[in-house]
Design an enzyme around this catalytic site. Structure first.
Site, mmCIF file in Angstrom:
data_model
loop_
_atom_site.group_PDB
_atom_site.id
_atom_site.type_symbol
_atom_site.label_atom_id
_atom_site.label_comp_id
_atom_site.label_asym_id
_atom_site.label_seq_id
_atom_site.Cartn_x
_atom_site.Cartn_y
_atom_site.Cartn_z
ATOM 1 N N SER A 18 0.788 -1.269 -0.138
ATOM 2 C CA SER A 18 -0.171 -0.029 -0.129
ATOM 3 C C SER A 18 0.757 1.159 0.099
ATOM 4 C CB SER A 18 -0.949 -0.073 1.078
ATOM 5 O OG SER A 18 -0.217 0.246 2.363
ATOM 6 N N LYS A 19 0.220 2.451 -0.019
ATOM 7 C CA LYS A 19 0.916 3.623 -0.236
ATOM 8 C C LYS A 19 1.972 3.685 0.959
ATOM 9 C CE LYS A 19 -2.337 6.864 -2.600
ATOM 10 N NZ LYS A 19 -3.475 7.360 -2.199
ATOM 11 N N ARG A 20 1.801 3.393 2.115
ATOM 12 C CA ARG A 20 2.651 3.698 2.842
ATOM 13 C C ARG A 20 4.294 2.844 2.913
ATOM 14 N NH1 ARG A 20 2.517 -0.331 7.299
ATOM 15 N NH2 ARG A 20 0.706 -1.787 6.426
ATOM 16 N N HIS A 21 4.089 2.152 1.811
ATOM 17 C CA HIS A 21 5.377 1.436 1.370
ATOM 18 C C HIS A 21 6.045 1.811 0.260
ATOM 19 C CE1 HIS A 21 2.734 -1.792 3.197
ATOM 20 N NE2 HIS A 21 3.764 -1.875 4.216
#
Ligand code: GLU
Length: 452
Positions: free
Chosen positions: A241-244
């Site tokens: 997801s985006k946080r990665h």
């Protein structure tokens, strides 16, 4: 293969966000499966969530597929074009008694859910108001048998036999009303409309599949064959997801060649017998039974490496187009492509076509004096002036090496020359740079270093 047995697959992205790399990967697998088997690959925009779907997201998704070169057969489809069919099939299910208007209030559903969580049961709704008069605010559900001992079994092309207990599914909500179907129903009707023979989609949908199979059954239609694809994972093996980092496919365009990304997405979860594969080779070697069962951690190093392999194959014109730097001279191409991992890094080699800017203090080698550096640069300049470039790089190096021997410090010769030519502490061998920019520019740059 005749028409009726022709394979038809689809990718069905929801236009509620930018194209996720995971969706792009599902699309790639569907594309390869279709091409390998002489079938059709379709794109259907699943815009059933009217509030969150936008045309911008749709555009982004389609642009991503186009960039990857995975061209769909036929027109782009949209769920919103299929509304009449939803109504028709919902009416059919209500009439046949397979579906009903669910009479539960929100509070009752919440209580049921709480109770199930407390009792550690699968959350589901078993409706006790199936035969009531239709009221405002009800949803349509598909009837299931909560006392059934039946297992819904399907043969997943990647995972083998998969089983789910019907009793754990509860009555499946399929529509808000006759004109607004929910995902489980819309996807089945859309796939019937398309004539999809195989559904290749992310593993996160596996628990939806028994529900879809029950809807096919209620409609008296054969269900397609399923294959649940492994997901792309973050390093901690959670769903990417985006946080990665970057998950939106189109953000890869500035750094990566589409061929490299296609190769990467196709091969990260499929065994091929080599690493660098053209799209023809990806198709030729594709075999659904070689798709891995478990998800793959997104490995940016592998993508960088693959990209570097594709960059090496670029012609000068292709390199200029890919990097959007039209000034790159032909002579500089090999030097850049041998080193480049990400396209956006090409600008760091701008000294190959433009006078570098740098601070004069950079010219000083370790703790040598300004005078020593000046002397070395002057001597280097003299050697180059009398050097014939046609004698080649090796000879050029030898000349510089003999100067190094004389000064007793290699760095004192090579460091200031590197900085004078590139303006950088790190660069390819200054001899290589000198040969790209030519004798005249080499001398000019040494002169301007001397003036600093
Ligand atoms: N719209 C779904 C998704 O983006 C696809 C569902 C399906 O392939 O059945 O995950």
């Amino acid at each position: 293969m005749n028409k009726s047995s022709q394979i038809k697959v689809r990718v069905a992205p929801s236009p509620t966000g930018l194209l996720h790399v995971g969706t792009a990967q599902s699309a790639v697998f569907n594309y390869l499966f279709a091409r390998k088997n002489g079938g059709e690959f379709h794109v259907r925009i699943e815009d059933t969530d009217e509030e969150r779907s936008t045309k911008e997201f749709e555009k982004d998704i389609l642009a991503g597929f186009e960039w990857l070169g995975i061209r769909p057969d036929g027109q782009i489809r949209r769920s919103s074009d299929n509304k009449q069919n939803y109504r028709k099939f919902l009416e059919q299910l209500l009439e046949s008694g397979h579906a009903f208007w669910c009479g539960h209030s929100k509070e009752e559903l919440e209580d049921e859910n709480k109770r199930q969580i407390e009792n550690k049961e699968a959350p589901r709704h078993v409706c006790g108001h199936r035969d009531e008069e239709r009221k405002e605010g009800q949803v349509i559900r598909l009837k299931t048998d909560s006392s059934s001992t039946r297992e819904i079994v399907f043969n997943d092309l990647i995972r083998g036999e998969v089983r789910f207990r019907e009793s754990l599914l509860g009555d499946i909500s399929i529509a808000r009303n006759l004109d607004s179907p929910l995902y489980h129903f819309a996807v089945v009707i859309d796939d019937i409309e398309l004539g999809a023979t195989h559904i290749l989609r992310g593993e996160d949908h596996i628990s939806n599949t028994p529900k879809h199979i029950l809807i096919y059954e209620a409609l008296g239609r054969p269900a397609p064959t399923y294959a649940h694809l492994p997901l792309l994972l973050a390093p901690d093996r959670s769903k990417l997801s985006k946080r990665h980092g970057i998950v939106s496919l189109n953000e890869y365009k500035k750094d990566y060649l589409s061929d490299a990304v296609l190769n990467y997405l196709a091969a990260i979860s499929h065994s091929y017998d080599k690493d660098v594969l053209s799209s023809e080779e990806l198709i030729e070697g594709f075999d659904i039974s070689k798709v891995h069962k478990s998800g793959a951690v997104f490995d940016i190093k592998k993508l960088n490496w693959l990209n570097s392999q594709y960059v090496k194959m670029l012609t000068p014109d292709e390199l200029r187009a890919a990097t959007k730097i039209s000034e790159i001279p032909d002579a500089a191409v090999a030097l850049i492509t041998e080193r480049l991992e990400k396209l956006s890094e090409a600008g760091e080699y701008d000294y190959l076509w433009r006078e570098p800017e740098y601070d004069k203090s950079l010219l000083i080698w370790k703790d040598s004096s300004v005078d020593a550096v000046l002397k070395s640069l002057k001597e280097t300049k003299e050697l180059i002036e009398s050097f014939n470039y046609e004698d080649g790089k090796e000879r050029f190096r030898k000349v510089l090496d003999s100067l190094s021997e004389k000064t007793g410090d290699r760095g004192l010769v090579y460091w200031p020359l590197r900085v004078a030519l590139s303006g950088k502490q790190k660069s390819p061998d200054p001899v290589d740079i000198a040969f790209v920019i030519g004798k005249e520019k080499t001398l000019e740059r040494i002169d301007s270093a001397l003036r600093k």
